[in-house]
Enzyme design. Sequence first.
Site, PDB file in Angstrom:
ATOM      1  N   ASN A 156      77.569  18.634 -19.091  1.00 35.24           N
ATOM      2  CA  ASN A 156      75.985  17.479 -18.747  1.00 35.24           C
ATOM      3  C   ASN A 156      75.142  18.788 -17.713  1.00 35.24           C
ATOM      4  O   ASN A 156      76.074  18.822 -16.158  1.00 35.24           O
ATOM      5  CB  ASN A 156      76.191  16.280 -17.098  1.00 35.24           C
ATOM      6  CG  ASN A 156      75.308  15.839 -16.599  1.00 35.24           C
ATOM      7  OD1 ASN A 156      74.160  15.976 -16.621  1.00 35.24           O
ATOM      8  ND2 ASN A 156      75.015  15.066 -15.621  1.00 35.24           N
ATOM      9  N   TRP A 157      74.547  18.983 -18.284  1.00 38.27           N
ATOM     10  CA  TRP A 157      73.256  19.976 -18.267  1.00 38.27           C
ATOM     11  C   TRP A 157      72.237  19.592 -17.240  1.00 38.27           C
ATOM     12  O   TRP A 157      71.285  20.506 -16.562  1.00 38.27           O
ATOM     13  CB  TRP A 157      72.932  20.815 -19.024  1.00 38.27           C
ATOM     14  CG  TRP A 157      74.054  21.616 -20.224  1.00 38.27           C
ATOM     15  CD1 TRP A 157      75.274  21.120 -20.206  1.00 38.27           C
ATOM     16  CD2 TRP A 157      73.696  22.286 -21.429  1.00 38.27           C
ATOM     17  NE1 TRP A 157      75.682  21.824 -21.891  1.00 38.27           N
ATOM     18  CE2 TRP A 157      74.375  22.369 -21.962  1.00 38.27           C
ATOM     19  CE3 TRP A 157      72.634  22.382 -22.201  1.00 38.27           C
ATOM     20  CZ2 TRP A 157      74.279  23.345 -23.553  1.00 38.27           C
ATOM     21  CZ3 TRP A 157      72.002  23.077 -23.031  1.00 38.27           C
ATOM     22  CH2 TRP A 157      73.126  23.457 -23.817  1.00 38.27           C
ATOM     23  N   LYS A 158      72.257  18.419 -16.738  1.00 39.58           N
ATOM     24  CA  LYS A 158      71.412  18.227 -15.826  1.00 39.58           C
ATOM     25  C   LYS A 158      70.038  18.462 -15.892  1.00 39.58           C
ATOM     26  O   LYS A 158      69.593  18.539 -17.474  1.00 39.58           O
ATOM     27  CB  LYS A 158      71.352  18.487 -14.280  1.00 39.58           C
ATOM     28  CG  LYS A 158      73.017  17.792 -14.089  1.00 39.58           C
ATOM     29  CD  LYS A 158      73.834  18.285 -12.186  1.00 39.58           C
ATOM     30  CE  LYS A 158      75.507  18.119 -12.400  1.00 39.58           C
ATOM     31  NZ  LYS A 158      75.671  17.314 -11.216  1.00 39.58           N
ATOM     32  N   HIS A 184      74.705   7.614 -13.637  1.00 39.50           N
ATOM     33  CA  HIS A 184      75.203   8.919 -12.622  1.00 39.50           C
ATOM     34  C   HIS A 184      74.511   9.028 -11.305  1.00 39.50           C
ATOM     35  O   HIS A 184      73.923   7.678 -10.536  1.00 39.50           O
ATOM     36  CB  HIS A 184      74.738  10.331 -13.615  1.00 39.50           C
ATOM     37  CG  HIS A 184      74.994  11.312 -13.158  1.00 39.50           C
ATOM     38  ND1 HIS A 184      74.966  12.172 -11.496  1.00 39.50           N
ATOM     39  CD2 HIS A 184      76.375  12.548 -13.641  1.00 39.50           C
ATOM     40  CE1 HIS A 184      75.342  13.036 -11.812  1.00 39.50           C
ATOM     41  NE2 HIS A 184      76.614  13.363 -12.374  1.00 39.50           N
ATOM     42  N   GLU A 235      73.423  10.568  -9.467  1.00 39.72           N
ATOM     43  CA  GLU A 235      72.226  11.251  -9.443  1.00 39.72           C
ATOM     44  C   GLU A 235      70.942  10.029  -9.705  1.00 39.72           C
ATOM     45  O   GLU A 235      70.125  10.882  -9.198  1.00 39.72           O
ATOM     46  CB  GLU A 235      71.875  12.764 -10.057  1.00 39.72           C
ATOM     47  CG  GLU A 235      72.993  13.607  -9.395  1.00 39.72           C
ATOM     48  CD  GLU A 235      73.343  14.584 -10.078  1.00 39.72           C
ATOM     49  OE1 GLU A 235      72.750  15.205 -10.601  1.00 39.72           O
ATOM     50  OE2 GLU A 235      74.459  15.518  -9.142  1.00 39.72           O
ATOM     51  N   GLU A 295      83.701   9.556 -11.083  1.00 38.59           N
ATOM     52  CA  GLU A 295      82.604  10.609 -11.303  1.00 38.59           C
ATOM     53  C   GLU A 295      82.935  10.100  -9.320  1.00 38.59           C
ATOM     54  O   GLU A 295      81.781  10.006  -8.123  1.00 38.59           O
ATOM     55  CB  GLU A 295      81.841  11.087 -11.116  1.00 38.59           C
ATOM     56  CG  GLU A 295      81.618  11.352 -12.504  1.00 38.59           C
ATOM     57  CD  GLU A 295      80.332  12.471 -12.733  1.00 38.59           C
ATOM     58  OE1 GLU A 295      80.679  13.594 -13.705  1.00 38.59           O
ATOM     59  OE2 GLU A 295      79.627  12.163 -12.327  1.00 38.59           O
ATOM     60  N   GLY A 352      79.221  18.994  -7.376  1.00 37.93           N
ATOM     61  CA  GLY A 352      78.876  20.312  -7.496  1.00 37.93           C
ATOM     62  C   GLY A 352      78.766  20.479  -5.476  1.00 37.93           C
ATOM     63  O   GLY A 352      78.415  21.524  -4.748  1.00 37.93           O
ATOM     64  N   SER A 354      83.017  19.268 -10.070  1.00 39.49           N
ATOM     65  CA  SER A 354      83.832  19.857  -9.370  1.00 39.49           C
ATOM     66  C   SER A 354      84.616  20.995 -10.094  1.00 39.49           C
ATOM     67  O   SER A 354      85.534  21.492 -10.345  1.00 39.49           O
ATOM     68  CB  SER A 354      83.770  20.471  -8.017  1.00 39.49           C
ATOM     69  OG  SER A 354      82.933  20.377  -7.067  1.00 39.49           O
ATOM     70  N   GLY A 360      80.049  19.399 -14.659  1.00 35.54           N
ATOM     71  CA  GLY A 360      78.181  19.532 -14.532  1.00 35.54           C
ATOM     72  C   GLY A 360      77.967  21.563 -14.386  1.00 35.54           C
ATOM     73  O   GLY A 360      78.244  21.925 -15.743  1.00 35.54           O
TER      74      GLY A 360
HETATM   75  C1  PEP Z   1      77.996  15.828 -12.431  1.00 31.32           C
HETATM   76  O1  PEP Z   1      77.147  16.079 -12.456  1.00 31.32           O
HETATM   77  O2  PEP Z   1      78.613  15.006 -13.719  1.00 31.32           O
HETATM   78  C2  PEP Z   1      79.306  16.998 -12.352  1.00 31.32           C
HETATM   79  C3  PEP Z   1      80.713  15.842 -12.021  1.00 31.32           C
HETATM   80  O3  PEP Z   1      78.874  18.078 -11.648  1.00 31.32           O
HETATM   81  P1  PEP Z   1      79.584  19.522 -11.471  1.00 31.32           P
HETATM   82  O4  PEP Z   1      80.664  19.557 -12.082  1.00 31.32           O
HETATM   83  O5  PEP Z   1      79.194  19.869 -11.546  1.00 31.32           O
HETATM   84  O6  PEP Z   1      80.655  18.683  -9.873  1.00 31.32           O
END
Ligand code: PEP
Length: 249
Positions: free
Chosen positions: A11-13, A99, A101, A169, A175, A210, A231
């Site tokens: 997931n590049w956001k 998600h 976010e 998640e 993050g 993470s 992410g």
């Molecule tokens: C995500 O955005 O789905 C995610 C898991 O982010 P990160 O790996 O940066 O925690």
Amino acid sequence: MSKRRRLIVANWKMYGRLTSGLVLARDIAAFAETARPLSFDLVLCPPATLTWAIGETLQGTQVMLGGQDCHTATHGAYTGDISAAMLVDLGCRYVILGHSERRHGHGESNELIAKKVEAAQVAGLTTIVCVGETAEDLKAGATAEIIGKQVRESLPKNIRTSDLVIAYEPVWAIGTGQQPEPKDIVAVNRHIRNALGDIGETVRLLYGGSVTPSNAGGILAEDEIDGLLVGSASLNADGFWAITEPCRI
Ligand code: PEP
């Protein structure tokens, strides 16, 4: 090892410009070529602006393309939105929905997410539905209750289970560098499978939050965990490919 085919999703956001995004996609696809045929599914979900260009880059490779969100409608006066059919036009096979976010940053409810899941499945996409408790929920011991509610309410009645993936998640792990223990992820996955009822054993369950090359192995060692949603660590080709190592058998 999981009895379901494993799935690793990037997931590049809202990261990646045209050049950097293309280089990253090309490098990941080149790594995947070194392990042909891939023994797991590998999906990149770039920002919408890069979907077309990256779709072209990934053609003929083993890496699949996904979107990060879609609208409930097929078309209409929805400024700034993208429909599931539009993602399909660009070559997407997957879409991330719900998600945290989007749940927290855009006020998306379980009900809205269920409508998006339905629209995406009608368009032919595999839906990666995200669920997860906040730090407050965790502290209050409400994880199982929150996750069960999100799973039940974020899925439409006529779900196509072959095209359903659920990503656990924890909001507090995204993050932040913090993570639940693999055994705690497994416990939540059991709740998710129970909440899914009859279809529980067939649906692929991912973990996200993470994930790094150094902690991916411990998570993927659990039979209950069928893959990862990654992410920030998916923005580096070497690191992302290292994360997939336990899936390469
Ligand atoms: C995500 O955005 O789905 C995610 C898991 O982010 P990160 O790996 O940066 O925690």
